[in-house]
Structure formats: C-alpha cells, structure tokens
Design an enzyme around this catalytic site. Structure first.
Site, PDB file in Angstrom:
ATOM      1  N   LYS B  75      -2.426  -4.104   9.396  1.00  0.00           N
ATOM      2  CA  LYS B  75      -3.220  -3.218   8.504  1.00  0.00           C
ATOM      3  C   LYS B  75      -3.097  -1.847   9.254  1.00  0.00           C
ATOM      4  CE  LYS B  75      -7.120  -2.332   5.449  1.00  0.00           C
ATOM      5  NZ  LYS B  75      -8.489  -2.774   5.006  1.00  0.00           N
ATOM      6  N   SER B 150      -8.715  -3.485   0.165  1.00  0.00           N
ATOM      7  CA  SER B 150      -7.906  -2.444   0.613  1.00  0.00           C
ATOM      8  C   SER B 150      -6.774  -2.868   1.483  1.00  0.00           C
ATOM      9  CB  SER B 150      -8.846  -1.539   1.464  1.00  0.00           C
ATOM     10  OG  SER B 150      -9.157  -1.996   2.823  1.00  0.00           O
ATOM     11  N   SER B 174     -11.838  -6.866   1.352  1.00  0.00           N
ATOM     12  CA  SER B 174     -10.610  -5.870   1.620  1.00  0.00           C
ATOM     13  C   SER B 174      -9.711  -6.859   2.214  1.00  0.00           C
ATOM     14  CB  SER B 174     -10.701  -4.930   2.365  1.00  0.00           C
ATOM     15  OG  SER B 174     -11.195  -3.761   1.562  1.00  0.00           O
TER      16      SER B 174
END
Lengths: 435, 462
Positions: B75, B150, B174
């Site tokens: 990420k 997310s 997330s």
C-alpha cells in the site's frame, strides 16, 4: 499607590542526556554543524514514531526528589499543537495532566510541577531568508513551573541560582544560561497593596493579567529585565492604564522591555494524550533506587562545611557555588587538616587552578609550613645585632611596653631575610631581654 | 505462465525449477501492463527493483527464507527508501522517503520481491478507494464496483493476479474490507503486535499494519515475518498468545451485529458459515455487546482528532506540495478533529469518546473472559461491494460501511477476515473472526477449520 510584585517562573533546563528525548540523535548540540544531528524521528518525517528516553525521565525524577516533589506513579505525554517552522511535527510532545513530578519547593517557594518535553529547532535569519536548524529539535527539555509566589527580583535570583546549583550537583544538566541549557520565563504582574500575600504563599486573588517576560539568557539580564518590567507596570498602573496580557522581551540597549506578542486570546493547543507513547509507569522501586543515588545537595554541603571545617559563611558560599571546587576542597581536607589555609589558598590565591589535583595543593601547604630555618646560632647572632642597634627599644620594653617585642621580632626576621624560625626568634629574644 | 496462487506453490515451483523468479516477475509485470491502466491499482511499479531482486534470488537458487521468491506490493502508505511514497495524496506526489518502514525491511529481509506501490484512499481516509487523489481503483471482479478501501490497491492487486501478496493498514476496516471485496484472506493484527514505524500515520491509536493474501497459511506466514518489537514503535510488545491445540472452539455471535441494515445475502452466508462450524463441533453462543453500537460514533471523534494532529506536518514547507493539494476528505477530517480537540469541546467530544471506548473495551473483554468464547463472528461490512459513485457524495453513509470494523480497532483486538462465497451477482462474500488480544494463532486455527471443511480454493478475477 503601592504595589506588590507577583512573579511566577517557568524554568527550562536541557538535561545532559546522551540522546534526544525520543530518538537516538545526540542531545548535546552546542556548536554542532546545522542539521548534522537529525534523523526521521526528530525531523518528524511521516511514519516516524517516538520512543521515550529513560535517562531523561530518570533525571527529571531526580530533580523532583531533590526538590521534594511527588513522583507520579503513572505519567503521560501529550501532544501540544501549534505552528512554527522549527517545530517539525506541528506539535510538541510535552506533558499536561499527570506530569512526572508534582509539587515540591525550593527556598520556601512552592513548585507547581516539573515535566518533560521536547525542544524545537532554531530559526536562523540571514539576508532576508530564514533557515531552520533541527539539531535542537527533539532534544529533551525539563520544564519547572513555580507557583506565583515571588515578590522581588532578589527572590527570583536566589531561587534560580540555587536551582542551577542543584541541577549541577545532581549532574542532570550544566544549566548554563549563556549556552541556553537553562532558560527562564517570568510571569510578572502587580497587585495593589493591601491585598498582598504572605511571603512564599500564593495571593488570595491574582491580578487579572500577567506579562510573560521571555528569552532571559543571563542572571544579570534577569535582574535588569524584571526590574525594568516592574517599573513599567508601576507607571502604567499609577497612570490608571490597564496592562495588556502579552509576551515581552528585554532590550539591553534601551534597558526597557518591549512587546513581542499579544496573549489576549490564549492559544488553543488542542492537547490530547500522545497515542504513540504508552503511559509511563514508575514503580516505587525505581523511585527508591533513584533516591538512594542522589548526591549531597548544595544546602547539605553548606551545613557540612560549616560543621566540619568551621569556615565563614562567605567562604562556604564561594566553595559550594562551584561543585568542582567544593569537591576539590573536600579532597584536600582529607589529606590535610589545615582547613582554613586550604580554603584561603583556594579562594585568595586560586591555587586550585595551579594545582589540578588537591594532592598538589596539600604538598604546597606542607612545604609552606615546614620551611627549613637557618641554624639557631645565626638567629642568636641576629638578635644580638638588633638589640645593640636598638637600645631605646630595650629601655621601652623594660619600662613595661611589652608590645615592642613584635617590632623586635620583625627586625630580626628582616635581618635574617625571613629565614628564621619565628618561634625560636621569640624564645631567644625573650631569653636575651630577661637574661 | 499461470502464476501460482500461494507461497507454497511459488516456492515449490522455484525449488523444482518449474519457473524462475525472473519468470514470475515477467508474468506479474505482463498482468500489470495488461490491466493496470484500466483498473488503476499501482501508483508506482518498481520493475527494475523486482528484476534485480529476482535475479539475485535465482543466482542463489535456494528459496529457503519464509518469503523467498514471493512478490509483494505495498500500500503506498508504507515508506520505501528511495521509492516515491504518496499515501494516495497529491500533497506527497513527489515525496521520496529516506528510510523504509520496519515491515518493508522485514518482508524484504525474508526474501520477498518488491513489485510496486499500491493505490489507496488518500492518507487511508475512506472505505471505497474513491478518495485517492490519483483516481479510484476498480474491482477486478466487476469494474462497476469499488474494491473496498482504504487499501483498495492492496485488495485489487491480488484478485487481479498482479502480485502474490500485499500489505495494507487497518484503522477501521481498511485491510479487511478490500480483502472481503476481493475474495481474499487478511489479518488486522492486535494493536501492538506489528510495528507501525515507517507507515504514514492516520489515527495513531487505531492504526494497524497487516497482510493480505489468498490463504490463511500465507497470511500467517507474513504475519510471523512482520510481527514483533523493532525498537522504533513503543506500543509494540513481543507477546505470545495462547498457542495450545484446542479440542473444542466456542464462538460468540454478538446480537448487536445481526440487525436491520445488514444485507440479507451476507446474513444468509454467515448463517451457512455457522452451520459449517457446527458440523465441526464448534459451539456457538449469543453474546451481547450493547455499547458497540456507539463504536462508529466514537471512532469518528477519535480518528479525526488524531488525523488532524498527524497531518499537521504537511504544512507546505517541506514534502513538495502545499496544502491546496489536500483532498476534500482530508480537509473534512482535519476540521472535525481540530473541533473536537478545541478548548471547551474536548471534554464533551474527545474525552467522552475515550470513555465510551473504554466501556466498549471492557464489554468485549468481558465476553472473552466470562462467556469464554474464543472468537466473535461478524460481518466485515453491512453490504457486498457497492457501485463506484454510489456513496461518494454522502460521507455519512460511506462512514457506516465501517460499522462492523470499528470494534476491533477501538479494542485493539485482532480480526481475521476470510472469504466464504459469492453473491448471486458473483461478488465476493466473507466474514470476520475477532479474538482477544494476541490470539492470532487461534484465529488462524479457526479459519483453517472452516476453509478445510468447505474445501476452499483461492480464486482470482482474471
């Protein structure tokens, strides 16, 4: 109208830890090349996290113990938010509720609390540009806050000097104002006489304003700046003006204080507990261990010197005010019992600067007290000559003027170029006069 | 070549020389080239770095580290030294970190091949991936749908078969949400099990770092690599949970989690999961967590407060771009957070939220202690993946996506999210198992029990 001065102090002390408050960078930044002592943590880079410095915590606890504070069993760090280019994270990690040390006192002045925080960087303004040096950013900083209990400059001076001395005795900081390892802020206001408080206690009602005097970097300045500010406030009040809540600095040239920043609207720091540092639990055993490691403090030393060495207050103060000299003196006294002479030679002749080791000074003392005197026959010869040269003095003596003996001894010693044993001269002289 | 779907298949293939590490990188890069433009999964592809590492591994030819030959995509909120790290925000568009996150270092020391940095909601603010300043990521299972956020890229990258494993952060679902919406296994670890050092902070008291993969075994392997003290995150402790072999498990069904508003397909699916477990002699009990209904409210006070503090450093002086580059959601959270921390409001918002948080923690602890349950079963989200644009103009309804996620973050407990089927529209379904702090081992065991019973096979969208 007459006013009582009310002063509260905030004293910042940079402890002499090995590393900064939350990272491994060196704490000592004096003279270091700008931005040579930084890392992701003290630069507040994204993703970086703080680790609280145990040594710094221990030093604050020591100071608290020396000042009779209560050590919090559970202490917390907080984030204090404000914007300034030298504050890397946009918040300062500091303390609010549950600071490490609560209460305590020094010279009868109440201490509110002592806490630990991190310092900000330094702005350097040159040729219309501003540069930031982050070497100091994240350095450990002790903040001591007193109650508003000072009523004169001399009280403030005595307190801060003693605090400096204690910090040095505890070996927690050089507490050097010129180097910035000790910094003072004084909150000053005046109260109309009649409502004045008892010395050492907080007034029942505080004035509705306070002026924060900042950036005081020497004791000399401290005295002048506070005096100047008190005068200014007296004048303002006596002319019926209201005093603004603000931060002021001191200008050495004009010998006046000047406004730096208005504090009419108090800044909202949006404090909240620092989530990245778990609450600090301080076990009783850790406190006891630190307490037992406390060295002799200045006041104990003063009392000890008076009792053990019977020195004058003046001498004691000179020696105690410098831990290195006090230790030197004590060491020397272990080697030689001539305490007063040791103190004399240190204070008046500065022989401790000449002999770096107390043993050297003591050797010198032994030399001084054990001079090789010239033979007794030479002394007798000298006495004979002096007596024959001063028949009228002999007459005086015989007529009962005993004090002339001193004059005669002096004359003999002069003849012998000071190499005669004073005791021997005195004995032989009396013998000759009476014989 | 058909790329392998698990760490074991990958390492077996490499050891048996069925393919080389370089060939694996070739295959993943081909997939990235084919689909990335359309699906917007990678923000940065580290092709050169991947080949360099693959060549090095092929040369040594051993593949005996836990992640040897395993391609990893991070990420883009994990700092990678010398590789641009944006956090999905334009304010960091050109930010190149000077150091790498602890988890990145650990993963690469374990032999992994870094293939790139993944799209995400800017600063991890969001549940759909649509808050990325670099555009939304599409769900490979159906590109009309969001992939969950997310960690949007972290989910999509695996269902699009562009990497073997990925990392994400979970502040309120997330990691679990994108895993759930992409038919993946993921772990939101115990708070304090994995170092957050070098991961851009969102809400520090809630942020966790965890893995996404396609099997429980792989997630366990990655967790074992990244967990433990590093000396840089003071909240991390080396604590070993209960690793005993249990003959019988007991799972709690929190009454408050199965109420109106929960999608019927999800509810039905979880009932089927429960039935599978019951066949395996797992006991189920109804439990009550009455204060968890305040979870999302508490979360939306504490989280923005911490966000407003953590984002303060992006003041326009350093890191390239100035504050005009902050997105709408970041600004919204800064405003909310500054408000709840302001003098005069602190007590009625932040402090009160912290007290309710303590209450939720004690209720959850009580259920684990008194009811003696090993885990709690819950939906990951109230609905299956929703359509792009469906909730983006309604922040409150978007926030409610996190309603089932909040409990684990507020309490700091671990949660394993795992796939359990598909909707009639062929969108992934899953559920989560939450356990006491440091009970990851038992959660893995429970998860494996279920996957074994249904003969679970990893699947990718293409």
């Amino acid at each position: 109208m007459k006013y009582t001065t009310i002063i509260g102090l905030e004293v910042h002390i940079e402890p002499n830890t090995k590393s900064k408050m939350f990272c491994g960078c060196p704490q000592n930044h004096f003279g270091a090349k700008p931005n040579s002592q930084t890392c992701p943590i003290c630069l507040g880079l994204p993703g970086a996290l703080p680790i609280a410095n145990k040594e710094a915590i221990n030093k604050v606890i020591k100071l608290g113990l020396a000042l009779g504070s209560t050590i919090s069993a559970k202490s917390k760090f907080y984030r204090k938010h404000y914007f300034y280019p030298d504050l890397a994270k946009s918040f300062q990690t500091s303390q609010k509720d549950n600071p490490l040390c609560v209460g305590g006192s020094l010279l009868g002045k109440a201490i509110n609390h002592i806490h630990l925080e991190e310092d900000a960087g330094k702005l350097i303004h040159q040729n219309n540009i501003s540069l930031v040096d982050f070497n100091r950013c994240g350095c450990a900083l002790i903040e001591l806050v007193t109650a508003p209990v000072f009523h004169s400059t001399s009280e403030v001076l005595a307190f801060t000097k003693e605090l400096q001395l204690i910090a040095r005795y505890l070996d927690i900081s050089g507490a050097d104002m010129e180097k910035g390892t000790m910094r003072l802020e004084a909150n000053i206001s005046l109260l109309l006489l009649g409502s004045e408080p008892v010395t050492g206690s907080e007034p029942v009602m505080l004035p509705d304003y306070k002026v924060e005097l900042k950036n005081i970097n020497s004791f000399r300045f401290l005295e002048k700046a506070i005096e100047a500010e008190i005068k200014r406030q007296e004048l303002e009040l006596s002319q019926g003006r209201k005093i603004k809540q603000e931060t002021r600095g001191y200008d050495e040239n004009t010998k006046l204080t000047f406004s730096q920043r208005s504090k009419e609207d108090s800044q909202d720091y949006r404090y909240f507990p620092e989530p990245d540092i778990p609450p600090i639990e301080i076990q009783e055993s850790r406190i006891q261990e630190l307490e037992s490691s406390l060295p002799e403090l200045p006041q104990q030393k003063r009392e000890g010197f008076e009792k053990q060495y019977n020195l004058s207050k003046e001498y004691i103060e000179i020696l105690v005010s410098d831990l290195t000299r006090a230790n030197y003196f004590e060491k020397a006294c272990k080697l030689n019992k001539n305490y007063k002479l040791i103190a004399d030679l240190m204070i008046n002749k500065k022989l401790d600067e000449k002999y770096l080791e107390p043993a050297g000074l003591v050797k010198k003392i032994i030399e001084l007290t054990k001079t090789d005197f010239i033979p007794a026959s030479d002394v007798e010869q000298g006495i004979r000559e002096v007596l024959s040269e001063n028949p009228d003095v002999i007459t005086s003596y015989k007529n009962g003027k005993g004090q002339v003996i001193g004059f005669l001894i002096g004359q003999v010693q002069k003849k012998l170029s000071g190499k005669g044993d004073p005791k021997l001269i005195s004995a032989k002289l009396l013998e000759a006069l009476h014989g | 070549m058909n790329t392998p779907l698990t760490i074991k298949e990958t390492q077996d293939g490499l050891k048996q020389k069925k393919f080389s590490a370089v060939e694996l990188v070739d295959a993943y890069l081909a997939q990235i080239k084919k689909y990335n433009k359309e699906y917007n999964i990678f923000l940065t592809v580290t092709e050169d770095l991947a080949y360099a590492k693959a060549k090095e591994l092929d040369k040594i030819g051993k593949f005996d580290e836990p992640l040897s030959g395993v391609t990893i995509a991070y990420k883009d909120i994990f700092l990678t030294k010398d590789i641009r790290t944006t956090a999905g925000s334009k304010i960091l568009e050109s930010y190149v970190p000077v150091y790498s996150a602890t988890s990145v270092k650990k993963i690469e020391n374990a032999g992994a091949i870094p293939i790139g940095k993944l799209n995400c909601d800017a600063f991890a603010h969001g549940s759909s991936g649509e808050n990325s300043d670099f555009g939304a990521t599409l769900n490979p299972w159906d590109k009309d749908y969001i992939p969950g956020g997310s960690s949007s890229g972290s989910g999509a990258v695996l269902s699009a078969n562009m990497s073997l494993i990925s990392t994400g952060t979970d502040t309120c679902g997330s990691i679990r949400l994108p895993a759930n919406y992409n038919y993946l296994v993921s772990l939101k670890p115990t708070y304090g099990a994995v170092s957050r050092y070098g991961v851009i902070a969102m809400a520090s008291s809630l942020d966790t770092v965890g893995p996404l993969a396609r099997t429980i075994e792989d997630v366990e392997t990655i967790f074992n690599v990244i967990k433990g003290e590093d000396g840089f995150d003071g909240t991390v402790v080396n604590k070993k949970g209960d690793e005993s072999k249990k003959s019988k498990f007991k799972i709690g069904i929190p009454r408050e989690f199965f109420i109106e508003g929960l999608d019927s397909e999800i509810e039905k699916n979880i009932q089927e999961v429960i039935n599978v477990y019951k066949k395996e002699n797992v006991e189920f009990v109804d439990v009550s967590l009455p204060s968890t209904k305040y979870g999302i409210s508490v979360y939306y006070i504490i989280q923005p407060a911490e966000v407003s503090s953590n984002l303060g450093r992006f003041d326009g002086i350093r890191y390239g771009n100035d504050r005009d580059f902050l997105g709408e959601e970041a600004k919204r959270r800064i405003m909310l957070g500054s408000y709840v921390l302001s003098a005069g409001f602190y007590d009625s918002y932040y402090d009160k939220a912290m007290r309710v948080r303590s209450k939720i923690i004690s209720e959850v602890d009580q259920v684990f202690m008194k009811d003696e349950v090993d885990a709690l079963i819950a939906p990951v989200a109230p609905t299956p993946p929703f359509k792009l644009g469906e909730k983006i103009n309604d922040p409150l309804s978007m926030y409610l996506t996190d309603v089932y996620a909040a409990t684990a973050n507020l309490c700091g407990i671990p949660s394993l999210a795992l796939p359990s089927g598909f909707t009639k529209n062929n969108l992934p379904l899953g559920f989560q198992l939450m356990g006491p702090r440091f009970s990851e081992h038992q959660l893995f065991e429970l998860g494996k029990l279920y996957h074994k019973e249904i003969d679970y096979k990893p699947k990718t969208a293409f």
